[in-house]
Design a protein around this motif. Structure first.
Motif, mmCIF file in Angstrom:
data_model
loop_
_atom_site.group_PDB
_atom_site.id
_atom_site.type_symbol
_atom_site.label_atom_id
_atom_site.label_comp_id
_atom_site.label_asym_id
_atom_site.label_seq_id
_atom_site.Cartn_x
_atom_site.Cartn_y
_atom_site.Cartn_z
ATOM 1 N N LEU A 577 0.828 -1.211 0.000
ATOM 2 C CA LEU A 577 0.000 0.000 0.000
ATOM 3 C C LEU A 577 0.863 1.263 0.000
ATOM 4 C CD1 LEU A 577 -2.905 -0.959 2.428
ATOM 5 C CD2 LEU A 577 -3.151 -0.295 0.041
ATOM 6 N N GLU A 578 1.949 1.247 0.794
ATOM 7 C CA GLU A 578 2.839 2.416 0.844
ATOM 8 C C GLU A 578 3.437 2.703 -0.529
ATOM 9 O OE1 GLU A 578 5.539 1.230 3.896
ATOM 10 O OE2 GLU A 578 4.412 2.220 5.504
ATOM 11 N N ALA A 582 2.798 6.061 -2.761
ATOM 12 C CA ALA A 582 3.941 6.839 -3.254
ATOM 13 C C ALA A 582 3.896 6.987 -4.779
ATOM 14 C CB ALA A 582 5.244 6.160 -2.828
ATOM 15 N N LYS A 583 3.502 5.907 -5.456
ATOM 16 C CA LYS A 583 3.419 5.953 -6.924
ATOM 17 C C LYS A 583 2.327 6.918 -7.390
ATOM 18 C CE LYS A 583 3.382 2.876 -10.920
ATOM 19 N NZ LYS A 583 3.278 1.471 -11.381
ATOM 20 N N SER A 587 2.662 10.434 -9.538
ATOM 21 C CA SER A 587 1.866 10.727 -10.740
ATOM 22 C C SER A 587 1.109 12.039 -10.592
ATOM 23 C CB SER A 587 0.883 9.586 -11.006
ATOM 24 O OG SER A 587 1.565 8.373 -11.245
ATOM 25 N N LEU A 588 0.613 12.282 -9.374
ATOM 26 C CA LEU A 588 -0.106 13.539 -9.113
ATOM 27 C C LEU A 588 0.805 14.743 -9.307
ATOM 28 C CD1 LEU A 588 -2.417 12.762 -6.048
ATOM 29 C CD2 LEU A 588 -3.138 13.779 -8.218
ATOM 30 N N TRP A 635 -5.829 7.828 -4.741
ATOM 31 C CA TRP A 635 -5.009 8.189 -3.572
ATOM 32 C C TRP A 635 -5.827 8.121 -2.290
ATOM 33 C CZ3 TRP A 635 -5.301 12.081 0.090
ATOM 34 C CH2 TRP A 635 -4.183 12.237 0.912
ATOM 35 N N GLU A 636 -7.070 8.624 -2.348
ATOM 36 C CA GLU A 636 -7.928 8.625 -1.158
ATOM 37 C C GLU A 636 -8.234 7.194 -0.726
ATOM 38 O OE1 GLU A 636 -12.192 10.506 0.371
ATOM 39 O OE2 GLU A 636 -11.431 11.010 -1.619
ATOM 40 N N THR A 637 -8.549 6.311 -1.697
ATOM 41 C CA THR A 637 -8.851 4.913 -1.373
ATOM 42 C C THR A 637 -7.637 4.222 -0.745
ATOM 43 O OG1 THR A 637 -10.402 4.803 -3.228
ATOM 44 C CG2 THR A 637 -9.626 2.711 -2.332
ATOM 45 N N ALA A 638 -6.470 4.389 -1.374
ATOM 46 C CA ALA A 638 -5.253 3.746 -0.868
ATOM 47 C C ALA A 638 -4.843 4.308 0.487
ATOM 48 C CB ALA A 638 -4.116 3.920 -1.879
ATOM 49 N N SER A 639 -4.994 5.612 0.667
ATOM 50 C CA SER A 639 -4.617 6.250 1.940
ATOM 51 C C SER A 639 -5.511 5.783 3.079
ATOM 52 C CB SER A 639 -4.686 7.774 1.806
ATOM 53 O OG SER A 639 -3.738 8.234 0.883
#
Length: 645
Positions: A577-578, A582-583, A587-588, A635-639
């Protein structure tokens, strides 16, 4: 009491500075590690401190009559004596005293039979008693036992004592050189890579011995577990300077991190101040009303002691191991395996089942067949008995500690390109750059490389194959500490399965999910890291001591084991997940930079009346904005998932 002090010591090679302004102090009971990158000058500094080489500046102050012992990592003991005779030379003074004692004993016996005058007889007895006390103080009655204990500690059995030193291997000679130094007991012992050529049992013995050593120790070693056990101070040689830390190796890492963070803050604060001053000078120097103030700021800039960037110009390798496809759940099964050479069995029976995502460390004494087992799995050595079965969709990547798979006549670039001929040269160079080969380095031929460089080439080849099962034989050999840590992080993030041999216990602790112990009587699996393995071994020895019977191995799934395995699984999921977060963030950043460029293009005067150009830019803007929205959602889902850990 200070035994040795280095003041402003320097070493130059022509105009090139290896190091300078070196300050170092060694007390009578110091336990010091000297660490730094390969090529930083650690061995050179040891030779200067050990009076082997001269410095190019500064002074070395020593206490009067200081006795020093120095072990060079590349030299061993040279002698035409037997092993036992050579060790006895250390105690020549003791043995001469022993001869005097025997002579006194004969005189005393003769005096008793010849009725020597009582006063002379008393003087004779007093002289004998004084000499006997001195003899006892220097362990005169136990020096042979001491020699045997040290030789046994270095895994030299008594049938080895009569071997002539000159007939031994290089590794054996190095171990004997260290054994002799320990018996000499100098006030300051300087050791350059003393753990080379030692198996884990010998390392454990050496650690225990050095912990009780009465003199001072100055050690260069890549064995971080060893340093953690022994040292109480760390001097780091980096970018021509030296830094001093208190504590063992792990504490040094923490303090170094804190120091770098502090230095970055100070550096960035100064850069802000410099920017403000330079901006003021640029804007006000030509204006009559502010010229004096601008000149004052310029003088302030000239007098400023500018801080260097904390990271300097040191580069770190960036190892990355990926998989082309996942393997089946069962990766490798060995049943009643016997291994060896020419029907000579080194170990049997070996039984183990390795499953996907496990990292198994293979340990055991030198000569028991650890590398032989790996080569047997790779079918480089014939299997003597038993069955070895590979699982479904298993792709093996093999790292050979002898680097036998590297070509003898190819360049670094050709070494990778020859196996991946359809890969563009630019991509090959990018991979080599991440392993610290850039520019003209890629044109070096394999024979001209150092041990560390060959190791990095072999690891680079391994990384390109994208195998899902890595078999590694001593992968940390020849790597400096920084590269070891990078390799560890890469293997921790690796999503495949690992079977590896290593004497690096720090490395085993970080990587292993289980430890497979190999002995003449077969194998035994311990579900945990190296420290867990040591605890279980100690428990087994205690049980055997109390009962007289070895502990019977029973596979019991305890809560502790479940917790350990679950914790390892969660660590892997968290790292995945980290990496994903980070990926996405990377990209953002790129999308945000692209959006800014597009908006700047749209605001340019020459595009205001160009309808076609504006429509094209609007289309790009809409696409990038949508991509930004999608990435933000990912990003929100992964965070959120990461926060649940």
């Amino acid at each position: 009491m200070i035994l040795l002090q280095a003041n402003q010591v320097a070493r130059h090679f022509g105009e090139e500075v290896l190091f300078e302004n070196i300050q170092l102090e060694i007390q009578d009971r110091s336990r010091i590690a000297l660490v730094g990158r390969n090529g930083a000058g650690k061995s050179t500094l040891l030779k200067i401190l050990g009076n082997i080489e001269e410095s190019d500046g500064g002074t070395i102050s020593k206490v009067k009559n200081l006795t020093m012992g120095y072990l060079d990592q590349h030299t061993g003991l040279e002698s035409e004596n037997t092993v036992w005779e050579e060790m006895l030379t250390v105690f020549e003074g003791v043995r001469q005293m022993e001869v005097k004692l025997r002579a006194f004993e004969l005189k005393i016996a003769e005096a008793a039979s010849e009725n020597m005058p009582e006063q002379e007889y008393e003087q004779l007895l007093n002289s004998y008693s004084t000499l006997q006390h001195e003899f006892d103080q220097i362990n005169g009655y136990g020096y042979e036992s001491e020699i045997k204990a040290v030789l046994h500690g270095f895994n030299f059995k008594e049938d080895f004592f009569e071997r002539v030193v000159s007939t031994l291997s290089g590794g054996q000679k190095t171990r004997l050189a260290l054994a002799r130094l320990l018996l000499e007991k100098p006030q300051l012992l300087i050791l350059d890579e003393p753990t080379n050529h030692l198996d884990i049992d010998t390392l454990n013995w050496l650690e225990n011995y050095l912990q009780g050593y009465r003199g001072a120790l100055l050690i260069v070693s890549h064995d971080r577990y060893f340093l953690d056990k022994i040292v109480q101070e760390v001097y780091e040689l980096s970018r021509q300077k030296i830094y001093h830390y208190h504590g063992n190796y792990s504490r040094y890492l923490d303090q170094k991190s804190e120091r770098l963070e502090r230095e970055w803050k100070e550096y960035e604060k100064q850069q802000v101040e410099i920017d403000k001053l330079e901006d003021f000078v640029a804007r006000n120097l030509v204006r009559a009303s502010t010229t004096k103030r601008a000149q004052s700021r310029r003088k302030q800039l000239e007098k400023m002691d500018r801080l260097d960037r904390p990271s300097g110009d040191e580069k770190s390798a960036k190892f990355l191991f990926q998989t082309e496809r996942p393997s089946g759940k069962d990766v490798l099964k060995m049943s009643d395996v016997a291994i060896g050479y020419d029907e000579t069995i080194l170990s049997e029976p070996v039984n183990v089942a390795i499953r996907r995502n496990e990292a198994i460390a293979l340990v055991g004494p030198n000569g028991v067949g650890k590398s032989t087992l790996l080569k047997t799995i790779m079918k480089e050595i014939p299997l003597i008995k038993g069955d070895i079965e590979l699982g479904h969709k298993v792709d093996i990547g093999y790292y050979d500690q002898e680097q036998a798979r590297l070509s003898s006549n190819q360049t670094v670039l050709e070494e990778l390109w020859s196996e991946h001929s359809t890969t563009p040269e630019k991509e090959i160079r990018t991979v080599l750059g991440s392993f610290l080969f850039s520019g003209e380095d890629v044109k070096k031929t394999i024979p001209l490389l150092s041990g560390g460089e060959k190791a990095r080439v072999a690891l680079a080849k391994l990384s390109m194959n994208k195998d899902n099962f890595l078999i590694l034989d001593e992968p940390t050999n020849h790597l400096d500490i920084d590269s070891k840590e990078v390799l560890e992080n890469a293997l921790i993030e690796y999503e495949g399965t690992i079977l590896f041999v290593s004497h690096d216990r720090y490395f085993i602790n970080r990587i292993a999910t289980s430890v497979l112990e190999l002995s003449e009587s077969g194998s035994k699996l311990y579900h945990g890291d190296y420290d867990y393995y040591l605890e279980k071994k100690a428990e087994e020895e205690q049980v055997e001591l109390l009962t007289g019977q070895p502990e019977v191995e029973v596979e019991v799934i305890t809560e502790t084991k479940r917790d350990y395995e679950q914790d390892k699984k969660m660590q892997r999921e968290r790292r995945t997940l980290e990496r994903a977060v980070a990926k996405i963030e990377e990209s953002l950043h790129q999308v945000e930079a692209d959006l800014e460029i597009i908006q700047q293009e749209m605001e340019k005067p020459e595009h205001m009346d160009d309808l076609g150009k504006l429509q094209d830019l609007n289309k790009q803007l809409a696409e990038k904005t949508q991509a930004q929205d999608d990435l933000l959602e990912e990003w929100e889902t992964a965070s959120l998932a990461l926060e649940e850990f």
